[in-house]
Enzyme design. Structure first.
Site, PDB file in Angstrom:
ATOM      1  N   LYS A  88       1.061   4.312   6.901  1.00 29.16           N
ATOM      2  CA  LYS A  88       0.287   5.116   5.957  1.00 29.16           C
ATOM      3  C   LYS A  88       0.695   6.578   6.095  1.00 29.16           C
ATOM      4  O   LYS A  88       1.341   6.975   7.057  1.00 29.16           O
ATOM      5  CB  LYS A  88      -1.227   5.023   6.246  1.00 29.16           C
ATOM      6  N   SER A 118       0.797  -1.232   0.000  1.00 26.39           N
ATOM      7  CA  SER A 118       0.000   0.000   0.000  1.00 26.39           C
ATOM      8  C   SER A 118       0.826   1.277   0.000  1.00 26.39           C
ATOM      9  O   SER A 118       0.281   2.360  -0.189  1.00 26.39           O
ATOM     10  CB  SER A 118      -0.970   0.017   1.184  1.00 26.39           C
TER      11      SER A 118
END
Length: 150
Positions: free
Chosen positions: A101, A64
């Site tokens: 993230k 990701s």
């Protein structure tokens, strides 16, 4: 697959290792550094661990964050002494799960944003139990396969 972390290693466990530092920029294709261009010893720990007591390494799993240059198998240096802000890449715990993230704030609400178009941004509500463990300061990306740190 969400990008998660495993194999946490505290930076305080690393001993000082000095490496030779080549004293001038190396253009692509330069055959080999000459000894007369060495600046002297260079301690990689000083570069990676500004706050050694509060910094750890973690191995990344998942894809990701690939558009931020963070790939599966990479090691990230995470500094818990730094304050995370809008745009910081962070190691966070959401609903009991670790993730890495980019932290963003939209209309005052935190969001965890992947750096891979395949993953939608994740709004983090007050009941999600968001805990920011630290700010990612460096990525160690091996070009010769997965690095082994034990």
């Amino acid at each position: 697959m969400l990008t998660s972390l495993h194999d946490f290693i505290s930076a305080s466990l690393f001993s000082t290792r000095e490496l030779p530092l080549f004293g001038c920029p190396v253009p692509a294709g330069f055959p080999s550094p000459a000894d007369d261009h060495l600046e002297g010893p260079f301690d990689l720990n000083r570069l990676l661990f500004r706050h050694p007591a509060s910094t750890f390494l973690a191995r990344v799993s998942g894809d990701s964050m690939i558009e931020a240059g963070i790939h599966p198998g990479d090691l990230v240096a995470v500094d818990r002494a730094l304050r995370a802000g809008h745009g910081s890449i962070v190691v966070a715990v959401v609903e009991g799960e670790h993730t890495i993230k980019r932290l963003q704030f939209r209309a005052g609400q935190p969001w965890l944003v992947a750096e891979n178009a395949r993953y939608a941004p994740l709004p983090v509500g007050p009941d999600a139990g968001l805990v920011v463990w630290g700010v990612v300061t460096h990525v160690i990306h091996s070009l010769a396969g997965t690095p082994t740190v034990r």
